[in-house]
Design an enzyme around this catalytic site. Structure first.
Site, mmCIF file in Angstrom:
data_model
loop_
_atom_site.group_PDB
_atom_site.id
_atom_site.type_symbol
_atom_site.label_atom_id
_atom_site.label_comp_id
_atom_site.label_asym_id
_atom_site.label_seq_id
_atom_site.Cartn_x
_atom_site.Cartn_y
_atom_site.Cartn_z
ATOM 1 N N GLY A 33 0.307 -1.163 0.299
ATOM 2 C CA GLY A 33 0.614 -0.011 -0.392
ATOM 3 C C GLY A 33 0.686 1.080 0.045
ATOM 4 O O GLY A 33 2.189 0.932 -0.145
ATOM 5 N N ASN A 34 0.358 2.513 0.534
ATOM 6 C CA ASN A 34 1.119 3.577 0.735
ATOM 7 C C ASN A 34 0.118 4.786 1.396
ATOM 8 O O ASN A 34 -0.825 4.308 1.417
ATOM 9 C CB ASN A 34 1.246 4.606 -1.547
ATOM 10 C CG ASN A 34 -0.456 4.769 -1.858
ATOM 11 O OD1 ASN A 34 -1.067 5.316 -1.602
ATOM 12 N ND2 ASN A 34 -1.205 4.555 -2.063
ATOM 13 N N ARG A 35 1.109 5.590 2.057
ATOM 14 C CA ARG A 35 0.364 6.861 2.635
ATOM 15 C C ARG A 35 -0.474 7.598 2.279
ATOM 16 O O ARG A 35 -0.898 8.349 3.008
ATOM 17 C CB ARG A 35 1.507 7.473 3.625
ATOM 18 C CG ARG A 35 2.967 6.605 3.641
ATOM 19 C CD ARG A 35 3.942 7.125 4.552
ATOM 20 N NE ARG A 35 4.549 6.147 5.669
ATOM 21 C CZ ARG A 35 4.441 5.728 5.881
ATOM 22 N NH1 ARG A 35 3.950 5.189 7.185
ATOM 23 N NH2 ARG A 35 6.096 4.436 6.905
ATOM 24 N N SER A 36 -1.168 7.380 1.171
ATOM 25 C CA SER A 36 -2.136 8.473 0.508
ATOM 26 C C SER A 36 -3.578 8.302 1.974
ATOM 27 O O SER A 36 -3.609 7.699 2.292
ATOM 28 C CB SER A 36 -3.057 8.093 -0.176
ATOM 29 O OG SER A 36 -4.079 8.450 -0.399
ATOM 30 N N ALA A 100 -3.333 7.802 -4.775
ATOM 31 C CA ALA A 100 -2.677 7.347 -5.380
ATOM 32 C C ALA A 100 -2.304 5.979 -5.353
ATOM 33 O O ALA A 100 -2.361 5.174 -4.681
ATOM 34 C CB ALA A 100 -1.623 7.304 -3.663
#
Ligand code: CTP
Ligand code: CA
Length: 234
Positions: A33-36, A100
């Protein structure tokens, strides 16, 4: 007042907004995943609703609740976000791609939970490129029609090759979108923060516009630029 049509320049318009961060599964319990946080997307939705638009909101994973008053589609992976976006964009006057999107996904997903092994062998994750959704919407517009205004978001750092602005201008060209909202990252700005600074790049040749303040303030500027562009698009 907010009921005054002059203050609701997107009345009768449909705006599709993607938000949050995609998650690419590795197995039934794990993902990349990502930090958006999804906060910018929520702010954009609020600004578009306040301007009178019908808002289609495509939400990948978000730390915050999706806004009220939108037509909500929830997705997990980049592939699901792509499907929803390619479906909704052609019926929209504008697309704002604030999500994102994972550039890569694991090239296979285990149907069972990956376990540690006794023989000391560690798993190796190999990745496959995800399609570029924004570039596909731009292509689709060229062949079969699509939103009159397409806005991308990009987070860039400067490096030995170029400044963030130069990277942003190159990305605007490469993607073919109409506007690119450029976040300069790396100074504890952006992710999960309520306030930030962006520079909005315009493919039509307008001077770059720098906006600083809350994500709500940035959303208002982005949405009013969309309304302006739609106004002049007729
Ligand atoms: N985007 C997209 N599909 C992807 C990746 C990104 O539609 N597979 C969109 C994002 O939603 C954003 C814009 O493209 O609006 C720019 O994202 P960014 O990650 O900055 O661009 P990339 O082309 O992926 O470039 P980079 O290699 O710098 O990550
Ligand atoms: Ca990317």
């Amino acid at each position: 007042s907010s009921g005054d049509p002059a203050h609701r320049p997107l009345t009768g318009r449909t705006v599709t907004i993607t938000a949050g961060g995609t998650r690419e599964p590795l197995d039934p319990v794990r993902f990349l995943g990502n930090r958006s946080s999804g906060k910018q997307g929520v702010a954009l939705a609020a600004a578009a609703l306040a301007a009178g638009a019908t808002v289609r909101f495509i939400a990948a994973h978000m730390d915050v609740q999706p806004p009220d008053g939108v037509e909500l589609t929830t997705v997990e992976t980049a592939a699901e976000l792509r499907e929803a976006t390619l479906r909704l964009a052609p019926q929209s006057d504008a697309l704002i791609m604030a999500a994102a999107v994972a550039d890569f996904r694991p090239d296979s997903v285990s149907e069972t939970k990956v376990k540690k092994r006794d023989d000391g062998e560690n798993p190796v994750i190999t990745l496959t490129r995800n399609p570029d959704i924004l570039a596909e919407v731009v292509q689709q517009r060229g062949s079969s029609g699509g939103p009159a205004v397409i806005v991308g978001f990009a987070a860039e750092t400067g490096d030995s090759d170029a400044t963030p602005l130069a990277h942003g201008l190159a990305k605007l060209k490469r993607k073919g979108c109409d506007q690119l909202v450029l976040n300069r990252v790396g100074r504890s700005l952006v992710f999960g923060q309520d306030s930030t600074e962006v520079t909005i790049l315009d493919a039509g040749g307008a001077e770059p516009e720098t906006v600083s303040g809350s994500k709500n303030r940035i959303a208002e500027v982005v949405v009013s630029r969309v309304a302006l562009a739609l106004g002049s698009a007729g």
